[in-house]
Design an enzyme around this catalytic site. Structure first.
Site, PDB file in Angstrom:
ATOM      1  N   ASP A  81      -7.960  63.623  87.698  1.00  0.00           N
ATOM      2  CA  ASP A  81      -6.758  62.851  87.395  1.00  0.00           C
ATOM      3  C   ASP A  81      -5.691  63.643  86.654  1.00  0.00           C
ATOM      4  O   ASP A  81      -5.981  64.382  85.728  1.00  0.00           O
ATOM      5  CB  ASP A  81      -7.110  61.654  86.504  1.00  0.00           C
ATOM      6  CG  ASP A  81      -8.058  60.705  87.185  1.00  0.00           C
ATOM      7  OD1 ASP A  81      -8.675  61.088  88.187  1.00  0.00           O
ATOM      8  OD2 ASP A  81      -8.188  59.574  86.697  1.00  0.00           O
ATOM      9  N   ASP A  88     -13.043  54.711  95.259  1.00  0.00           N
ATOM     10  CA  ASP A  88     -13.154  55.663  94.159  1.00  0.00           C
ATOM     11  C   ASP A  88     -14.606  55.783  93.684  1.00  0.00           C
ATOM     12  O   ASP A  88     -15.436  54.927  93.986  1.00  0.00           O
ATOM     13  CB  ASP A  88     -12.245  55.169  93.032  1.00  0.00           C
ATOM     14  CG  ASP A  88     -11.870  56.265  92.060  1.00  0.00           C
ATOM     15  OD1 ASP A  88     -12.382  57.381  92.173  1.00  0.00           O
ATOM     16  OD2 ASP A  88     -11.045  55.987  91.168  1.00  0.00           O
TER      17      ASP A  88
HETATM   18  C1  9PG Z   1      -9.418  54.106  87.634  1.00  0.00           C
HETATM   19  C2  9PG Z   1      -9.224  55.592  87.811  1.00  0.00           C
HETATM   20  C3  9PG Z   1      -8.046  55.923  88.737  1.00  0.00           C
HETATM   21  C4  9PG Z   1      -8.018  57.419  88.994  1.00  0.00           C
HETATM   22  C5  9PG Z   1      -9.352  57.867  89.537  1.00  0.00           C
HETATM   23  C6  9PG Z   1     -10.456  57.505  88.562  1.00  0.00           C
HETATM   24  O1  9PG Z   1     -14.812  61.803  85.124  1.00  0.00           O
HETATM   25  N1  9PG Z   1     -14.518  60.657  84.799  1.00  0.00           N
HETATM   26  O2  9PG Z   1     -15.152  60.016  83.947  1.00  0.00           O
HETATM   27  C7  9PG Z   1     -13.430  60.020  85.452  1.00  0.00           C
HETATM   28  C8  9PG Z   1     -13.080  58.741  85.117  1.00  0.00           C
HETATM   29  C9  9PG Z   1     -12.011  58.111  85.743  1.00  0.00           C
HETATM   30  C10 9PG Z   1     -11.324  58.795  86.723  1.00  0.00           C
HETATM   31  C11 9PG Z   1     -11.668  60.082  87.048  1.00  0.00           C
HETATM   32  C12 9PG Z   1     -12.726  60.697  86.410  1.00  0.00           C
HETATM   33  O3  9PG Z   1     -10.255  58.194  87.347  1.00  0.00           O
HETATM   34  O4  9PG Z   1      -9.368  59.234  89.780  1.00  0.00           O
HETATM   35  O5  9PG Z   1      -6.984  57.730  89.912  1.00  0.00           O
HETATM   36  O6  9PG Z   1      -8.165  55.227  89.959  1.00  0.00           O
HETATM   37  O7  9PG Z   1     -10.444  56.106  88.330  1.00  0.00           O
HETATM   38  O8  9PG Z   1     -10.456  53.845  86.775  1.00  0.00           O
END
Ligand code: 9PG
Length: 780
Positions: A494, A433
């Site tokens: 998400d 990720d």
């Molecule tokens: C775990 C999560 C989950 C999730 C992933 C990811 O833009 N953002 O700040 C942002 C933060 C977290 C995020 C997506 C975008 O989620 O997609 O499925 O694994 O990390 O922390």
């Protein structure tokens, strides 16, 4: 050969032609003009090439020599035309290659720059297809405000949708959601990897997309008011040494058909040229994140594992994936926190012992400022122009930096990390990720490594560590540059247990106007990208549309919204990951998960992907000898109830709606659904109506018979309809059968009579199935 590519020389320069497309060129300015032969679609007279050095004005091609050669690659045979323009004043030679294939309607072109001087040349970009100037301006029938632009986001989470030529591009700020500052003037769009421009008046479409992505980020810029489209490959200031040639990525230019056809072809070409890994079966599983988030404990995982084991019939899944929350810090992946007292190796072996693939989440390209990894290896991270660590994201209330994939020691660390996680702990599935962090703009050990090259070097190290046989799910990942490394890839931001994210202020104030979600975590945002990126599935990797949430606690989703989420995930045929606390689910909610398992054999198409930012028509067609089915999702993405109409292909169709369990009779032309609730949907099975008794639909699975009916035969003599039913989907299902004008006498399941309900023109039969069974319906 009749189908092979022809070449010749016209008044202004050489040309290539196949059965779909003609590429004309001009030697005086080294420009090209593609022409679709059907309907003589000629969107530009002159597409130019140029180079943008880091610290000097653009270098534009001048008079060109040419060369035509036979050509072959993964896309088959064809011919390659090269224009060679020496720009003596600037000490470079620019080359343009254009390939036409025997078997594809698009042209593939790239631009090369050879440094003929004695001094190194730092390169910002190669502009591969620039149509903006003078006679190059795009000539489409519609006025620019009416154009539709399909804009594609650079990484998993980045907004992907179609917008109108008068709209402002979505806010997708760097460094997380976009590689560069997006344009903010109406009509200007920056699309990553691929973009399409649709002219509603003529129905013609122009797609431009990078079919390789090994060195440069490719952006398709559209400036509607200026009638300009411009494909740029960004080289991030990498040095071109004396006598060295640097090539842009290969870019497909497609003028044939509609955007959906073009995107499917684009994905096929990208997949072939980049060596896509497409898994034979699309994984289904459980993921800890969207119920437990970072508070997940060993006990939460074990309880859900036990539930899954005890519900094998209802939940035929293969993977149990632990998400964020086990690690001591971002970067300190092998140090496990106190919530997992028996360790990650123990948990992996428990999951395996139960018969499932153990999966685990890491953000391997992030290193937190607070981590031990950063303290030990501060040299591993990408630096900004002041030599300070470049900020990738401030998630987890800390500063997280991006790994430098050009540094051999950092790559060795990544490789060893994944060996420990896979060979050591025993995980056979990794969700990796926040991968964009390896593609930050900034200073690296190898000053000439582009963002994309460094990113791919880091990914290669991960794949080396996992080994070839393990499943890698990408997330927060660049799209085209990742093809060939991943087995699965997240295609949207998400999901969340709410439809649309509202800020505190918005929640307190009056209901906000509908605004396009861009960087908001929500069901709506996840659904939007899933629909708009369905064309990738099975061509680049298995799409991950993100998790299905069906809970009744800790959720704001209405039942209509939950059904819409399930319908999109199910019809996308992508990975099916459930993320609820399973033993809290009421039986009818568990049924919603069962109805998506196993996943459908292929994906639907978003039919109106270019007309709307949120497509409302989603269709998958399944043809078997004994069953022809069209499964349609029809969505109300508006905030008020509205009537929806589904237009039918020619002919007479048995129409059946799943969520309302309603046989709509034999329909012609269209079917209408009145006052569909906000964010709700209808899922409709269409089967051509014959004269004999036949299957209308079943209610056990989203495919409504596509997977759970494995055979159908009409025995004219015995007046019996025989249906073979597989134990697929939820246990209890209703089978709808049309009598074709005959009256039903009996219904037998494996020889035993079962209850049936004769209705005018059809029969409703309830059948609970735990093993393959035969349903025989006899008519009088
Ligand atoms: C775990 C999560 C989950 C999730 C992933 C990811 O833009 N953002 O700040 C942002 C933060 C977290 C995020 C997506 C975008 O989620 O997609 O499925 O694994 O990390 O922390």
């Amino acid at each position: 050969m009749a189908n092979s590519v022809a070449s010749g020389r016209g008044r202004n320069g050489p040309w290539l032609q196949n059965q779909w497309l003609r590429i004309e060129t001009r030697q005086d300015d080294a420009s090209i003009a593609p022409v679709a032969l059907a309907g003589d679609f000629r969107p530009t007279e002159r597409a130019m090439m140029s180079a943008q050095p880091a610290d000097a004005p653009p270098i534009v091609a001048e008079r060109a020599e040419y060369d035509v050669q036979p050509y072959a690659d993964e896309l088959g045979e064809g011919k390659r035309l090269t224009l060679i323009a020496r720009v003596a004043r600037r000490g470079v030679t620019l080359r343009r290659e254009v390939v036409l294939y025997d078997a594809y309607p698009f042209a593939v072109t790239r631009v090369g720059l050879k440094n003929e001087s004695a001094a190194p040349l730092p390169l910002d970009g190669l502009y591969v297809f620039t149509t903006g100037e003078g006679r190059g301006r795009l000539r489409l029938s519609s006025k620019p405000d009416d154009w539709r632009i399909y804009r594609h986001g650079w990484q998993s989470w980045s907004p992907t949708m179609s917008l109108g030529g008068g709209e402002v591009d979505v806010r997708s700020r760097p460094p997380v959601l976009s590689p560069e500052e997006p344009p903010d003037k109406p009509g200007q769009f920056a699309s990553d990897d691929v973009g399409a421009l649709y002219d509603p008046a003529s129905g013609r479409s122009l797609l431009a997309g990078a079919v390789t992505a090994r060195e440069a980020l490719t952006q398709v810029y559209v400036d509607a008011p200026s009638r300009a489209l411009d494909v740029r490959c960004l080289f991030d200031g990498a040095t071109v040494l004396p006598q060295q040639t640097v090539w842009s990525e290969r870019v497909a230019i497609d003028l044939v058909g509609r955007p959906n056809d073009q995107l499917a072809r684009y994905a096929e070409a990208l997949g072939l040229l980049m060596g896509a890994r497409v898994p034979a079966t699309t994984p289904a599983g459980w993921c800890s994140w969207y119920y437990f988030y970072q508070d997940v404990t060993e006990d939460d995982v074990m309880r859900n594992l036990r539930f899954i084991e005890q519900h094998r019939r209802e939940l035929p899944i293969d993977t149990v994936q632990i998400d964020d929350g086990y690690q001591a810090d971002i970067g300190d992946w092998l140090i496990v926190n106190e919530k997992f007292p028996r360790g990650m190796d123990w948990l992996a072996s428990e999951i395996k012992r139960a018969g499932y693939t153990p999966g685990i989440w890491l953000a391997p390209f992030l290193i937190a400022e607070s981590s031990r990894a950063f303290a030990e290896h501060p040299e591993f991270v990408v630096r900004d122009e002041h030599g300070e660590p470049a900020l990738a994201t401030e998630n987890w209330q800390r500063r997280n930096y991006g790994i430098d994939g050009s540094l051999p020691e950092a790559r060795a660390w990544l490789r060893d990390l994944f060996r420990s996680v896979c060979d050591g702990w025993g995980y056979d599935y990794v969700k990796i990720d926040f991968l964009f962090a390896a593609a930050l703009r900034g200073g690296r050990h190898d000053a000439d490594a582009t963002r994309v090259r460094a990113y791919r070097e880091a990914l290669a190290a991960v794949r080396e560590g996992t080994g070839d046989g393990r499943f890698i799910l990408g997330c927060g990942s660049l799209m085209a540059p990742s093809v060939g490394f991943f087995d699965g890839n997240r295609v949207g931001l998400d999901v969340g247990p709410w439809w649309r994210y509202l800020t505190t202020a918005e929640r307190a104030g009056p209901k906000p106007r509908f605004r396009k979600p861009d960087d908001q975590l929500s069901a709506e945002t996840a659904i939007r990208n899933s629909l708009n990126r369905t064309w990738m599935h099975g061509r680049l990797w298995a799409n991950d549309p993100d998790c299905l949430l069906v809970r009744t606690d800790r959720t704001k989703l209405t039942i209509d919204e939950t059904q819409t989420l399930a319908s999109v995930i199910g019809l996308s045929a992508g990975m099916m990951l459930s993320s609820d606390d399973l033993d809290k689910l009421p039986p009818e909610r568990l049924d919603l998960i069962s109805m998506l398992l196993p996943v459908l054999p292929h994906a639907a198409r978003a039919l109106d992907l270019i007309e709307r930012d949120m497509p409302e028509r989603y269709e998958a067609v399944f043809e078997r000898d004994f069953d022809h089915a069209r499964i349609n999702g029809v969505f109300n993405f508006g905030d008020d109830a509205q009537d929806l109409r589904l237009d039918l292909p020619d002919g007479r169709w048995h129409a059946f709606e799943l969520w309302g369990e309603r046989y709509l009779g034999i329909a012609e032309g269209s079917v209408e659904f009145l006052l569909v609730p906000p964010h709700g949907c209808r899922v409709v099975a269409l089967r051509p109506a014959g004269d004999q008794p036949q299957l209308i639909a079943t209610t056990g699975h989203i495919g409504m018979g596509v997977l759970d009916i494995t055979g159908q035969a009409w025995d004219e003599e015995g007046r019996r309809l025989v249906l073979d039913i597989a134990p697929v989907g939820r246990r209890s299902r209703v089978v709808y059968v049309s009598g074709g004008g005959l009256a039903v006498l009996s219904a037998m399941l494996d020889g035993a009579p079962i209850r049936f309900e004769p209705r005018p023109d059809h029969v409703r039969i309830e059948a609970a199935i735990d093993a393959a069974a035969r349903l025989v319906v006899t008519f009088g």
